[in-house]
Design an enzyme around this catalytic site. Structure first.
Site, PDB file in Angstrom:
ATOM      1  N   GLU A   1     -34.606  23.671 -26.557  1.00 34.63           N
ATOM      2  CA  GLU A   1     -33.592  22.670 -25.891  1.00 34.63           C
ATOM      3  C   GLU A   1     -34.356  21.653 -25.017  1.00 34.63           C
ATOM      4  O   GLU A   1     -34.995  22.020 -24.064  1.00 34.63           O
ATOM      5  CB  GLU A   1     -32.654  23.510 -25.021  1.00 34.63           C
ATOM      6  CG  GLU A   1     -31.480  22.795 -24.283  1.00 34.63           C
ATOM      7  CD  GLU A   1     -30.509  23.660 -23.242  1.00 34.63           C
ATOM      8  OE1 GLU A   1     -31.051  24.489 -22.914  1.00 34.63           O
ATOM      9  OE2 GLU A   1     -29.505  23.321 -23.383  1.00 34.63           O
TER      10      GLU A   1
ATOM     11  N   CYS B   1     -25.315  20.878 -21.954  1.00 39.85           N
ATOM     12  CA  CYS B   1     -25.741  22.077 -22.654  1.00 39.85           C
ATOM     13  C   CYS B   1     -25.433  22.412 -24.216  1.00 39.85           C
ATOM     14  O   CYS B   1     -25.893  22.611 -25.018  1.00 39.85           O
ATOM     15  CB  CYS B   1     -24.960  23.577 -22.219  1.00 39.85           C
ATOM     16  SG  CYS B   1     -23.360  23.237 -21.967  1.00 39.85           S
TER      17      CYS B   1
ATOM     18  N   LYS C   1     -22.674  30.006  -6.009  1.00 38.14           N
ATOM     19  CA  LYS C   1     -24.234  29.316  -5.720  1.00 38.14           C
ATOM     20  C   LYS C   1     -24.158  27.874  -6.579  1.00 38.14           C
ATOM     21  O   LYS C   1     -24.476  28.099  -7.656  1.00 38.14           O
ATOM     22  CB  LYS C   1     -25.309  29.976  -5.680  1.00 38.14           C
ATOM     23  CG  LYS C   1     -26.633  29.345  -4.971  1.00 38.14           C
ATOM     24  CD  LYS C   1     -27.734  30.123  -5.276  1.00 38.14           C
ATOM     25  CE  LYS C   1     -28.249  29.709  -6.962  1.00 38.14           C
ATOM     26  NZ  LYS C   1     -28.732  28.384  -6.813  1.00 38.14           N
TER      27      LYS C   1
ATOM     28  N   GLU D   1     -23.139  31.574 -19.750  1.00 34.03           N
ATOM     29  CA  GLU D   1     -22.988  30.564 -20.405  1.00 34.03           C
ATOM     30  C   GLU D   1     -24.258  29.673 -20.359  1.00 34.03           C
ATOM     31  O   GLU D   1     -24.802  29.333 -19.437  1.00 34.03           O
ATOM     32  CB  GLU D   1     -21.959  29.383 -20.018  1.00 34.03           C
ATOM     33  CG  GLU D   1     -20.526  30.139 -19.747  1.00 34.03           C
ATOM     34  CD  GLU D   1     -19.765  30.040 -20.980  1.00 34.03           C
ATOM     35  OE1 GLU D   1     -20.352  29.479 -21.962  1.00 34.03           O
ATOM     36  OE2 GLU D   1     -18.828  30.858 -21.073  1.00 34.03           O
TER      37      GLU D   1
END
Ligand code: NAD
Length: 790
Positions: A397, A300, A192, A266
């Site tokens: 983040e 990331c 997906k 991840e």
């Protein structure tokens, strides 16, 4: 005006990449039938669609089928149907399919790049030169792994049907990182894409049709969190591979707990970009541009925390500001554009909100003087100085073009600041002194470290995080293991521990005051609560008592394990000698241990002697492998070598089994120690005396204080404490299914690496119980990229 002045005064003209092919593709497709299931194009069962729009303008690109749970069911059924034939096909057959995908993508490289840029907003230079070529390389590289499977991964087989969920920041690249190793391993997939960026995955599905991928081997469904959750919870899926935020990663860890699904995560990052005073500052500035402004910082592993040595901070910041003023913000399809729009308005608002909060917390935020395009989700590159380590811009983040800057005085401080984060994905180290850089790299808690470089990736080199950046690796050999399962000879279902129910009465000649204590920090200590647990012989008599460990004892044991630096820092040869010595000392008391086994388990004399002998042999094995289970050197297609280093996971909790209690205990503790981990072990609840009898053996064997800690007591309770403890990095459990499931669910605080037999025991005497499977669980692979050449 001389030539130089003219040159500097020259402006860039627009250099747009043609989009007509992409527009024609968009116009010619029916996106209401965008689910690729079993080789057919299907509408969503619920008839729903979601919008995907162009970040540079906000204009609608397509209304795409939004899969519901029934569609996910159909996709899993198609993948399951295709699995037997695909997994039984030869490596060569699968290699040909992977290669065909790579070649077909090459033929449509430009369409892929333009479509990616239109849908995601990333500059065409990036999608054209980085995302798409790397995705292609991934398929071609993994064609080789498909064929090398039997040779390179003996005793392993594909896990089965795989559910894969990816984010929007590298839609094509993340798809390749997921699908290529899965197909190589003989798995079939349901993938997906993220709801902001569905388009290149649809084009990819068309490529699968043309490249001869058998129907049902690749299924691509579209949708948002609901479709994602339906994949995660589907009982027909054997593995979930997820890339996305740490928040969702934790939800998935909890949802899959106890399901037996293999899992790789991840997740996010807050990577340090460390510049030492002897660095080449101009190169470091160019590195920073790649590190934090690549893909608008929506990366990331973005180097979002600049740590600069005090003496050069002003000079570096001045250079960074000058360079930022030259970054070109504008249409992502323009080949001169450095910074395109963010992916969506929600993302833009989030970034603005975080900057405002960072400023409120004391950061000084600077932006170059530039005008933004009038429409689209653009944000100027932003430099935050005066950032305290606790500032939100240093901790959270941002996933946007925001660089937070801090200074350090010396190497130790740089390392401390770099590791002051709950994440651990990547780091860059800049110094012209390679000795210094390679001294720092192993001390950084990050899965990837780039020396004098940043954001380098390759299909042959593993990528993935430590700590809350997730677990598992993508790429290379270690990435293949994520789609393989070892054929372990799992035994019968483990029943919940029943020691409390043991009827105990004193056996002849056993003094009741001989209560075995706990073993913490190299000392035998009383349990905090001062309670003990009666241990019965095989005949139901009292064999002795052991301390009833509690939450406080586990906490003390974890502190002792964390404080023990000499073991992880010892050379592998040192560790090997200590393990040999343990084996030697155990061998000196073999008779005694065999008698204890017989007394407690009722094993006959021969079986007991065999178990002790095998335990000694196993210690010998891991002593020998301590300096042999080593990393590798990769040679990616770049002027760099990548050192894939094996590092210990850290503090590992071990919940040992009841069956073959001495051998099981040693088979788990020895590989963990061999690789440099420190251990908090909970021995079998039923037969703990076999572990407590080891105290003296350990004391005589030069094992440093804190390397092995042993807490006896109730398995379920102590496993739960270990699972929740945020200073435990890994947890291995061979306990009943309920205890394993709870531990997995409770491990989400720091996303520790949990490995369990899912309530099944293992035959510890088998060959497989003494294999690399254990050593692999005992390490993290850190990839250190070292460039060469001028
Ligand atoms: P996200 O976690 O919101 O979404 C990622 C994917 O998960 C999407 O496909 C989404 O639809 C799906 N999803 C959302 N909720 C779900 C649920 N409850 N169950 C199942 N699936 C669900 O992340 P995002 O905003 O799309 O992507 C940004 C994040 O991805 C950042 O944190 C970034 O660091 C991370 N990321 C990590 C890596 C890596 O390799 N470590 C690479 C790229 C991006």
């Amino acid at each position: 005006m001389n030539i130089l002045e003219r040159y500097h005064a020259m402006e860039y003209g627009p250099a747009p990449e043609a989009r007509n092919e992409a527009d024609a593709w968009l116009a010619g497709r029916d996106f209401s039938k965008a689910l690729f299931i079993g080789g057919d194009w299907k509408a969503a069962g619920g008839g729903k669609t979601f919008d995907t729009s162009e970040p540079s303008s906000g204009k609608l690109l397509a209304k795409v089928s939004d899969a519901n749970a029934a569609d996910i069911d159909a996709a899993v059924a198609a993948a399951a149907k295709a699995l037997p034939k695909w997994s039984a096909s030869s490596g060569y057959q699968r290699a040909k399919v992977l290669y065909a995908i790579g070649r077909a993508m090459q033929r449509h490289q430009r369409l892929f790049a333009v479509l990616e840029t239109i849908d995601n907003g990333k500059p065409i230079r990036e999608s054209r030169d980085i995302d798409v070529p790397l995705a292609i390389r991934h398929f071609i590289h993994h064609a080789g792994w498909a064929q090398a499977l039997d040779r390179d991964f003996p005793g392993q087989k594909g896990v089965g049907v795989v559910g894969q969920i990816i984010p929007w920041n590298f839609p094509m690249l993340m798809l390749a990182w997921k699908i290529a190793p899965a197909l190589a391993a003989g798995c079939t997939v349901v993938l997906k894409p993220a709801e902001f960026t569905p388009l290149t995955a649809i084009l990819f599905a068309e490529i699968c049709e043309r490249a001869g991928v058998p129907k049902g081997v690749v299924n691509i469904v579209q949708g948002g969190p609901e479709a994602g959750a339906a994949i995660v919870n589907h009982p027909g899926i054997q593995k979930i591979a997820f890339t996305g935020s740490s928040e969702v990663g934790k939800i998935i860890r909890k949802a899959t707990a106890g399901s037996g699904k293999k899992l790789s995560l991840e997740l996010g990052g807050k990577s340090a970009f460390i510049v030492f005073e002897d660095a080449d500052l101009d190169s470091a500035v160019e590195g920073l541009v790649d590190g934090i402004w690549f893909n608008q910082g929506q990366v990331c592993c973005a180097g979002s925390r600049l740590l600069v040595q005090e003496g050069i901070a002003d000079a570096l910041i001045a250079k960074v500001k000058t360079r930022m003023s030259r970054l070109r913000v504008g249409s992502p399809l323009d080949k001169n554009t450095d910074i395109g729009p963010l992916v969506d308005l929600t993302q833009l608002d989030r970034v603005k909100g975080l900057i405002a909060e960072g400023a409120r917390q004391g950061a000084v935020c600077w932006q170059p003087d530039a005008t933004l395009p009038s429409s689209g989700y653009y944000h100027l590159p932003t430099l935050a100085t005066g950032v305290s380590p606790a500032n939100i811009l240093a901790q959270e983040e941002v996933f946007g073009p925001v660089l937070a800057t801090m200074t350090f005085r010396n190497t130790e401080e740089a390392i401390e600041l770099a590791n002051n984060t709950r994440y651990g994905l990547a780091a860059s180290v800049w110094s012209e002194n390679v000795n210094l850089a390679l001294h720092v790299a192993p001390q950084l808690k990050a899965g990837v470290v780039w020396v004098n470089g940043t954001n380098m990736f390759d299909a042959a080199c593993g990528f993935g995080g430590y700590r809350e950046s997730g677990f598992g690796r993508e790429g290379g050999r270690e990435g293949m293991f994520e789609y393989l399962a070892a054929k372990l000879p799992l035994g019968p279902v483990i029943k919940q521990a029943t020691s409390s129910a043991q009827p105990v009465e004193q056996a002849d000649g056993v003094a009741i005051d001989r209560t075995a204590k706990l073993f913490i920090g190299g000392k035998q200590v009383r349990p905090d609560g001062n309670y003990s647990l009666a241990v019965a012989t095989a005949k139901g008599k009292l064999a002795g008592e052991v301390g009833l460990g509690s939450r406080k004892d586990i906490r003390d044991a974890v502190s002792a394990a964390r404080a023990c630096k000499s073991w992880p820092e010892a050379t592998a040869y040192n560790r090997s000698q200590v393990l040999y010595y343990l084996a030697e000392n155990l061998s000196g008391r073999a008779e005694e241990f065999a008698a204890r086994l017989t007394e407690l388990t009722g094993a006959n004399a021969k079986a007991a002697r065999d178990e002790v002998e095998l335990s000694i042999e196993r210690l010998f094995l891991y002593a020998g492998l301590a300096d042999k289970f080593e990393g590798r050197v990769h040679q990616p297609p770049a002027r760099a070598v990548t050192l894939a280093l094996h590092e210990p996971v850290g503090v590992v909790g071990i919940v040992a089994p009841d069956n073959q209690p001495l051998l099981g205990f040693i088979s788990l503790v020895a590989p963990a120690l061999a690789m440099g981990n420190t251990v908090v072990a909970v021995p079998s609840e039923r037969y703990p005396l076999l572990a407590t009898d080891l105290y003296q053996v350990i004391e005589y064997s030069d094992v440093p204080a804190g390397a092995i800690n042993i807490v006896t007591g109730r398995t379920a309770e102590l496993a739960g404490v270990l699972a929740k403890h945020d200073d435990v990095d890994g947890l291995w459990l061979f306990a009943d299914a309920d205890t394993c499931a709870k531990a997995e669910a409770e491990s989400i605080g720091n996303l520790k690496r949990v490995w369990s037999g899912n309530g099944r025991s293992l035959d510890w005497a088998s060959e497989e119980a003494a294999s690399d499977v254990f050593l692999r669980r005992a390490i993290e692979v850190k990839n250190v990229w070292v460039p060469y050449g001028d």
